[in-house]
Design a protein around this motif. Structure first.
Motif, PDB file in Angstrom:
ATOM      1  N   ALA A  51      31.535  23.761   7.417  1.00 41.07           N
ATOM      2  CA  ALA A  51      30.212  24.313   7.717  1.00 41.07           C
ATOM      3  C   ALA A  51      30.025  25.651   7.008  1.00 41.07           C
ATOM      4  O   ALA A  51      28.964  25.920   6.432  1.00 41.07           O
ATOM      5  CB  ALA A  51      30.033  24.471   9.228  1.00 41.07           C
ATOM      6  N   LEU A  52      31.039  26.487   7.024  1.00 40.72           N
ATOM      7  CA  LEU A  52      30.945  27.775   6.325  1.00 40.72           C
ATOM      8  C   LEU A  52      30.815  27.585   4.818  1.00 40.72           C
ATOM      9  O   LEU A  52      30.063  28.296   4.155  1.00 40.72           O
ATOM     10  CB  LEU A  52      32.160  28.646   6.633  1.00 40.72           C
ATOM     11  CG  LEU A  52      32.148  29.370   7.970  1.00 40.72           C
ATOM     12  CD1 LEU A  52      33.485  30.068   8.199  1.00 40.72           C
ATOM     13  CD2 LEU A  52      31.004  30.358   8.041  1.00 40.72           C
ATOM     14  N   ASP A  53      31.549  26.626   4.277  1.00 48.69           N
ATOM     15  CA  ASP A  53      31.479  26.361   2.842  1.00 48.69           C
ATOM     16  C   ASP A  53      30.093  25.890   2.412  1.00 48.69           C
ATOM     17  O   ASP A  53      29.682  26.110   1.273  1.00 48.69           O
ATOM     18  CB  ASP A  53      32.527  25.319   2.421  1.00 48.69           C
ATOM     19  CG  ASP A  53      33.948  25.855   2.463  1.00 48.69           C
ATOM     20  OD1 ASP A  53      34.118  27.090   2.531  1.00 48.69           O
ATOM     21  OD2 ASP A  53      34.886  25.033   2.446  1.00 48.69           O
ATOM     22  N   ALA A  54      29.375  25.248   3.312  1.00 52.11           N
ATOM     23  CA  ALA A  54      28.041  24.732   2.992  1.00 52.11           C
ATOM     24  C   ALA A  54      26.964  25.817   3.059  1.00 52.11           C
ATOM     25  O   ALA A  54      25.850  25.603   2.599  1.00 52.11           O
ATOM     26  CB  ALA A  54      27.682  23.595   3.949  1.00 52.11           C
ATOM     27  N   ALA A  55      27.296  26.960   3.615  1.00 53.37           N
ATOM     28  CA  ALA A  55      26.306  28.027   3.790  1.00 53.37           C
ATOM     29  C   ALA A  55      26.256  28.930   2.568  1.00 53.37           C
ATOM     30  O   ALA A  55      27.298  29.378   2.090  1.00 53.37           O
ATOM     31  CB  ALA A  55      26.652  28.849   5.025  1.00 53.37           C
TER      32      ALA A  55
END
Length: 113
Positions: A82-86
């Motif tokens: 999820a963090l990588d997608a932000a």
């Protein structure tokens, strides 16, 4: 990290809760309230194996299944994804920290020290 459907999550929860690897019949029995056919359980276990979330070992005519990683490892990987997608990780982290109770923020502080 592959996403999980509702039945896949239920099967994974069963495997994570088990102290030893389980057969498809063991999983079916643990999810008895769902009234699942053995073939359905085997199909779900096969999908989870293809997703790299479970492994199987032959034992006689049956296979025993176990999770590749713990529940905590799985959730941590989902959080990293999820963090990588932000585009703005800092903003996401700030919103996340603002959304959790104070005691959990304190626990995070303790882990960072």
């Amino acid at each position: 990290m592959p996403s999980l459907g509702e039945l896949e999550r239920a099967v994974m929860e069963t495997l994570w809760a088990a102290a030893t690897p389980l057969t498809a019949r063991d999983v079916q029995d643990a999810l008895a309230a769902r009234d699942l056919a053995t073939t359905t359980v085997l199909t779900v276990l096969g999908r989870l194996e293809r997703k790299g979330l479970v492994t199987r070992e032959r034992e006689g005519r049956a296979h025993r299944y176990r999770s590749v990683a713990s529940r905590e490892d799985h959730v941590a990987e989902l959080m990293r994804d999820a963090l990588d997608a932000a585009p703005d990780r800092g903003a996401v982290l700030a919103r996340f920290l603002g959304s959790i109770p104070a005691d959990e923020r304190a626990a995070l502080r303790d882990l960072l020290d």
